[in-house]
Design a protein around this motif. Structure first.
Motif, PDB file in Angstrom:
ATOM      1  N   ARG A  31       7.394 -15.019  -3.753  1.00 14.06           N
ATOM      2  CA  ARG A  31       6.611 -14.393  -2.669  1.00 14.06           C
ATOM      3  C   ARG A  31       5.310 -13.890  -3.268  1.00 14.06           C
ATOM      4  O   ARG A  31       5.315 -13.185  -4.275  1.00 14.06           O
ATOM      5  CB  ARG A  31       7.432 -13.240  -2.074  1.00 14.06           C
TER       6      ARG A  31
ATOM      7  N   ARG B 156      -9.896  -5.663 -16.717  1.00 11.61           N
ATOM      8  CA  ARG B 156     -10.746  -4.585 -16.245  1.00 11.61           C
ATOM      9  C   ARG B 156     -11.656  -5.041 -15.121  1.00 11.61           C
ATOM     10  O   ARG B 156     -12.230  -6.123 -15.167  1.00 11.61           O
ATOM     11  CB  ARG B 156     -11.577  -4.052 -17.405  1.00 11.61           C
TER      12      ARG B 156
ATOM     13  N   VAL C  69       4.668 -13.107  -7.012  1.00 14.30           N
ATOM     14  CA  VAL C  69       5.917 -13.088  -7.781  1.00 14.30           C
ATOM     15  C   VAL C  69       6.468 -14.504  -7.904  1.00 14.30           C
ATOM     16  O   VAL C  69       6.634 -15.200  -6.899  1.00 14.30           O
ATOM     17  CB  VAL C  69       6.966 -12.190  -7.087  1.00 14.30           C
TER      18      VAL C  69
ATOM     19  N   VAL D 178      -8.495  -1.163 -13.500  1.00  6.54           N
ATOM     20  CA  VAL D 178      -8.100  -2.544 -13.776  1.00  6.54           C
ATOM     21  C   VAL D 178      -7.577  -3.150 -12.470  1.00  6.54           C
ATOM     22  O   VAL D 178      -7.354  -2.439 -11.489  1.00  6.54           O
ATOM     23  CB  VAL D 178      -6.996  -2.608 -14.853  1.00  6.54           C
TER      24      VAL D 178
ATOM     25  N   CYS E 185      -2.740  -5.690 -15.610  1.00  2.27           N
ATOM     26  CA  CYS E 185      -3.006  -4.340 -16.118  1.00  2.27           C
ATOM     27  C   CYS E 185      -4.049  -4.330 -17.224  1.00  2.27           C
ATOM     28  O   CYS E 185      -4.562  -3.279 -17.599  1.00  2.27           O
ATOM     29  CB  CYS E 185      -1.727  -3.699 -16.630  1.00  2.27           C
ATOM     30  N   MET E 186      -4.358  -5.501 -17.774  1.00  5.43           N
ATOM     31  CA  MET E 186      -5.316  -5.552 -18.879  1.00  5.43           C
ATOM     32  C   MET E 186      -6.630  -6.200 -18.430  1.00  5.43           C
ATOM     33  O   MET E 186      -7.494  -6.487 -19.246  1.00  5.43           O
ATOM     34  CB  MET E 186      -4.747  -6.355 -20.057  1.00  5.43           C
TER      35      MET E 186
ATOM     36  N   GLN F  34      -1.669  -2.312  -1.364  1.00  4.75           N
ATOM     37  CA  GLN F  34      -0.341  -2.064  -0.785  1.00  4.75           C
ATOM     38  C   GLN F  34      -0.335  -0.769   0.021  1.00  4.75           C
ATOM     39  O   GLN F  34       0.205  -0.707   1.107  1.00  4.75           O
ATOM     40  CB  GLN F  34       0.720  -1.955  -1.889  1.00  4.75           C
ATOM     41  N   ALA F  35      -0.948   0.263  -0.543  1.00  2.00           N
ATOM     42  CA  ALA F  35      -0.879   1.585   0.098  1.00  2.00           C
ATOM     43  C   ALA F  35      -1.733   1.653   1.356  1.00  2.00           C
ATOM     44  O   ALA F  35      -1.386   2.345   2.301  1.00  2.00           O
ATOM     45  CB  ALA F  35      -1.319   2.663  -0.885  1.00  2.00           C
ATOM     46  N   THR F  36      -2.847   0.922   1.362  1.00  2.00           N
ATOM     47  CA  THR F  36      -3.788   1.124   2.468  1.00  2.00           C
ATOM     48  C   THR F  36      -3.910  -0.041   3.435  1.00  2.00           C
ATOM     49  O   THR F  36      -4.360   0.135   4.557  1.00  2.00           O
ATOM     50  CB  THR F  36      -5.196   1.421   1.926  1.00  2.00           C
TER      51      THR F  36
ATOM     52  N   PRO G 149       1.356  -3.342   2.949  1.00  2.00           N
ATOM     53  CA  PRO G 149       2.442  -2.760   2.170  1.00  2.00           C
ATOM     54  C   PRO G 149       3.427  -3.764   1.599  1.00  2.00           C
ATOM     55  O   PRO G 149       4.168  -3.440   0.684  1.00  2.00           O
ATOM     56  CB  PRO G 149       3.140  -1.839   3.176  1.00  2.00           C
ATOM     57  N   ASP G 150       3.439  -4.985   2.129  1.00  2.00           N
ATOM     58  CA  ASP G 150       4.432  -5.935   1.627  1.00  2.00           C
ATOM     59  C   ASP G 150       3.857  -6.942   0.639  1.00  2.00           C
ATOM     60  O   ASP G 150       4.466  -7.976   0.387  1.00  2.00           O
ATOM     61  CB  ASP G 150       5.114  -6.656   2.792  1.00  2.00           C
ATOM     62  N   LEU G 151       2.715  -6.608   0.044  1.00  2.14           N
ATOM     63  CA  LEU G 151       2.140  -7.494  -0.978  1.00  2.14           C
ATOM     64  C   LEU G 151       3.047  -7.477  -2.195  1.00  2.14           C
ATOM     65  O   LEU G 151       3.202  -6.461  -2.864  1.00  2.14           O
ATOM     66  CB  LEU G 151       0.731  -7.016  -1.343  1.00  2.14           C
ATOM     67  N   ALA G 152       3.688  -8.603  -2.485  1.00  2.41           N
ATOM     68  CA  ALA G 152       4.690  -8.656  -3.544  1.00  2.41           C
ATOM     69  C   ALA G 152       4.037  -8.895  -4.896  1.00  2.41           C
ATOM     70  O   ALA G 152       3.269  -9.832  -5.078  1.00  2.41           O
ATOM     71  CB  ALA G 152       5.697  -9.765  -3.250  1.00  2.41           C
ATOM     72  N   VAL G 153       4.344  -8.018  -5.850  1.00  4.22           N
ATOM     73  CA  VAL G 153       3.817  -8.166  -7.209  1.00  4.22           C
ATOM     74  C   VAL G 153       4.792  -7.514  -8.179  1.00  4.22           C
ATOM     75  O   VAL G 153       5.440  -6.526  -7.846  1.00  4.22           O
ATOM     76  CB  VAL G 153       2.418  -7.520  -7.323  1.00  4.22           C
ATOM     77  N   ARG G 154       4.928  -8.090  -9.381  1.00  2.00           N
ATOM     78  CA  ARG G 154       5.755  -7.447 -10.403  1.00  2.00           C
ATOM     79  C   ARG G 154       4.844  -6.655 -11.330  1.00  2.00           C
ATOM     80  O   ARG G 154       3.811  -7.149 -11.758  1.00  2.00           O
ATOM     81  CB  ARG G 154       6.453  -8.501 -11.260  1.00  2.00           C
TER      82      ARG G 154
END
Lengths: 368, 224
Positions: B98, B76, B101, B31, B73-74, B40-42, B45-50
C-alpha cells in the motif's frame, strides 16, 4: 545521541563554556564522582585511581542539570547545552569510535563533531514502569496467559533505568517470558481458551468504529494535544498543581477520543492504527499523571518541585494502576523485601542513604 | 524560513493507483520523514509508510525520492529547491502492499538460502578467541541495516522480475563476504557458493545507496 559519546570523553558545557555538571553531583553519589576536571580527565585511562566525570551521572541527574542551566539562561541558541568531544579526542579517534554519530550529525545537521560541539537536550527516551509481572515467569498475576518483558514490563528498573540495562533486561527477561509462556501452554495441555462470541464481536466493532464514523475528530489532533498536555504538565519537573491540571485535561481528551474518524480502509492504515492506539496512550498517560501526583517525593526520573528530596518511606511503595475501562485507580503496594543474603552484600553506608530507620535496625551483620 | 513545498506521492496497491499531488509546509532543518507524517496528520491520514528510528539506523523508511532509492529520514528538504516538485514512490524492486509500503520478503527468502555461521568443530563455545584486526574485517559488513536500498538499485532484480529466482542481490554479497571473512567460520565454500547463487559482483550501482558504508570515514572505507 548515545551515552557513549560522554563515556569516550565528551563533556557538557553551558553557554559560558563551563563544565556545569561538577555543580550537580548529588550527595548520594558524591564519593563516586571526580571533584576536579583534572581527576575526571585521568579516569579514562586510569579508572582504578581516579573517579569518573560527572557527565556520567545517571541520565535523570543530567536531564535535570541541563534543564536548570537552560532555565537559568545559560543554554544554547536552540535551548540545550553543548556536548563537546571535538576538543577532547583527536579526529581519527572520534571517527573510529563514533562513526554513526559523526555521520548522523554531518548528514542531518551539518555539524562536524570532530571540529565543533553539538547542541543537546533531554528528551523522552524510555518508559519506567509498566505491566506488573511475576519476575520468574514474566506472567501477569491478573490476566492469565499474558506475559510481558522489556520496556513494556514494570518492576525491573525502579525509578531510573540505567544505561545499557535495557539490553540485558531484554535478554534475561525475554528468555524467562518465553520459557514462562511455553510452560503455561504445556500446563493447559493444548486446550484453547474459550472466548465469548459476544465479547469478540464487541471488540471487533470497537476496533472498526473509527473507519465507519463520519463526523468524528481527527486522531492526530487528539494525539498532538495529548503530547502537549504530558510534555508541559507532567514533564521532567512536576508539581501538584500542574499534574492535577493534566488529569483534568486528560479526562477531556478521553471524551474526545471516544469519537474519532479516519479515512481509508484496513490495509496498512496508519491513521486507523493511531485511532486504536489513542485509548492505550491515554490509559498510560492517566496512570503516569495520577501516580506522579500521589508519589510525594523525588526519586530518579520522577522529580517533584514541591517535594524535592527522596523519602525512604516512599522507597518501600509501588504504585499499582488498574482500570475498569472508564478510569484509572491507583493503589499502594509494598515493594518485596530484598533477601538477606543480597542485603548483606551492600555497604552499610550506602544502605543508610536509602532505607528507613526500621529497615536499618533489621539489617543482618555486615560482611567485610 | 518556512515555505510550502509541492509533493507527488504514490497512492495505491500496485494494481491500482497513481501519483497524488499535495502542498505541504516545510520548516528549517526538516527531512522528508518530517513531511510525510505532516501529510498524514493534516491531509491524508491513511498514507501508508514504514518508519521507526528516524536516524538512519533501522532501515525501515526506504523509498524512492525523485526516482532515487533513499531513506526518507536521511533526505534533507534543504537538498531540494523550494519550487521543486518532490516525488516519493515505493521501492520499485518489490511488490507494493500500500502506498509507500512494499513486501520485502524476497530478501528474507534469499537470506534463508545462505548457510548460517558454521561454528568451528574443534573449539567449544566459550573458548572462541579472535584477534581484533580479524574481527574488524567482518564487522564492517555486520553494520548493514537491511534497508534494501542496494537491492532496489540493482538493475538485475529491479527491472527483471524473472531474474529474482536466480539472483540474490548485493545485500547477500555482503552477507557472503561477512561469513567468508569471519575468523572462525568453518565453511570454506563461501566464495563459490556466492558465485553459484549469483549474488553478482560486477555492477557498482549499489554502493552509493548504502548508508552504513557511506558513513565510514575515507580511511576506513579504503580498508574494505
Amino acid at each position: 545521541m548515545t551515552e557513549s559519546v560522554r563515556g569516550d570523553g565528551g563533556v557538557l558545557k553551558n553557554s559560558e563554556g563551563k563544565r556545569f555538571m561538577f555543580d550537580y553531583v548529588p550527595d548520594v553519589f558524591r564519593k563516586q564522582y571526580a571533584e576536579t576536571e583534572e581527576e575526571a580527565d585521568r579516569w579514562y585511562t586510569d579508572a582504578d585511581n581516579n573517579r569518573r566525570p560527572p557527565e556520567l551521572l545517571p541520565r535523570d541527574e543530567v536531564a535535570r542539570a541541563i534543564n536548570t542551566e537552560v532555565k537559568a539562561g545559560r543554554g544554547t541558541p536552540n535551548g540545550g547545552v553543548y556536548l563537546d568531544i571535538a576538543s577532547r579526542l583527536p579526529a581519527d579517534q572520534i571517527l573510529k569510535r563514533l562513526p554513526s554519530m559523526y555521520h548522523q550529525f554531518k548528514e542531518l545537521a551539518d555539524v562536524d563533531i570532530t571540529k565543533e560541539a553539538m547542541e543537546v537536550g533531554p528528551t523522552c527516551h524510555y518508559v519506567m514502569g509498566g505491566v506488573e509481572t511475576i519476575p520468574d515467569t514474566c506472567a501477569s498475576p491478573y490476566v492469565k496467559g499474558l506475559f510481558a518483558a522489556g520496556e513494556v514490563g514494570g518492576g525491573m528498573h525502579g525509578s531510573n533505568r540505567l544505561g545499557g540495562n535495557s539490553l540485558s533486561d531484554l535478554l534475561v527477561f525475554g528468555r524467562r517470558a518465553g520459557l514462562g509462556a511455553a510452560e503455561y501452554l504445556d500446563s493447559r495441555g493444548g486446550a484453547a481458551v474459550a472466548i465469548d462470541e459476544a465479547d469478540l464481536q464487541a471488540a471487533i466493532d470497537a476496533a472498526l468504529a473509527p473507519l465507519s464514523a463520519t463526523d468524528g475528530e481527527n486522531p492526530y489532533t487528539i494525539h498532538h494535544d495529548l503530547q502537549t498536555v504530558m510534555g508541559d504538565l507532567v514533564g521532567i519537573i512536576r508539581n501538584a498543581d500542574e499534574v492535577k491540571d493534566a488529569i483534568v485535561k486528560l479526562d477531556a481528551l478521553k471524551a474526545r477520543a471516544k469519537n474519532v474518524s479516519v479515512a481509508g480502509d484496513r490495509v496498512f492504515n496508519p491513521g486507523w492504527h493511531l485511532a486504536l492506539d489513542l485509548t492505550n496512550l491515554l490509559l498510560i498517560s492517566e496512570s503516569v499523571a495520577k501516580s506522579a501526583l500521589i508519589r510525594e517525593e523525588s526519586r530518579g526520573g520522577h522529580t517533584r518541585d514541591d517535594f524535592p528530596t527522596m523519602d525512604p518511606k516512599w522507597r518501600q511503595i509501588n504504585l499499582i494502576c488498574k482500570s475498569d475501562g472508564t478510569a484509572v485507580e491507583v493503589t499502594q503496594q509494598p515493594v518485596p523485601t530484598i533477601p538477606t543474603e543480597l542485603l548483606s552484600l551492600f555497604d552499610r553506608g550506602e544502605l543508610k542513604k536509602y532505607m528507613t530507620e526500621e529497615e536499618l535496625t533489621a539489617l543482618p551483620e555486615e560482611k567485610n | 524560513m518556512g515555505y510550502k513545498a509541492k509533493f507527488r506521492v504514490y497512492r495505491g496497491d500496485g494494481e491500482q493507483g497513481g501519483l497524488e499531488n499535495y502542498e505541504v509546509d516545510v520548516n528549517e532543518g526538516e527531512v522528508v520523514l518530517d513531511i510525510i507524517p505532516r501529510l498524514q496528520a493534516t491531509q491524508t491520514p491513511d498514507l501508508a509508510v514504514r518508519w521507526n528510528c528516524k536516524a538512519g539506523k533501522c532501515g525501515s523508511c526506504s523509498a524512492e525520492v525523485n526516482g532515487k532509492p533513499r531513506l526518507l529520514c536521511m533526505t534533507r528538504m534543504s537538498t531540494f529547491d523550494e519550487n521543486e516538485t518532490i516525488t516519493v514512490t515505493p521501492l520499485r524492486a518489490f511488490p507494493v502492499i500500500r502506498d509507500l509500503v512494499t513486501n520485502v520478503s524476497f530478501n528474507y527468502a534469499k537470506a534463508r538460502q545462505i548457510p548460517a555461521f558454521a561454528p568451528p568443530t574443534d573449539i567449544k563455545a566459550g573458548d572462541y578467541r579472535m584477534q581484533q584486526i580479524d574481527v574488524e574485517r567482518s564487522q564492517e559488513f555486520r553494520k548493514c541495516i537491511e534497508c534494501f536500498l542496494c537491492q532496489d538499485t540493482c538493475h538485475v532484480v529491479r527491472d527483471h522480475e524473472e531474474n529474482k529466482e536466480s539472483f540474490a542481490g548485493p545485500r547477500f554479497f555482503i552477507r557472503a563476504a561477512e561469513l567468508d571473512m569471519h575468523p572462525l567460520d568453518a565453511r570454506t565454500d563461501r566464495k563459490s557458493f556466492a558465485k553459484a547463487e549469483r549474488v553478482c559482483a560486477t555492477s557498482p550501482s549499489a554502493a552509493p545507496t548504502c548508508v552504513p558504508s557511506t558513513s565510514r570515514s575515507p580511511t576506513t572505507r579504503s580498508s574494505l
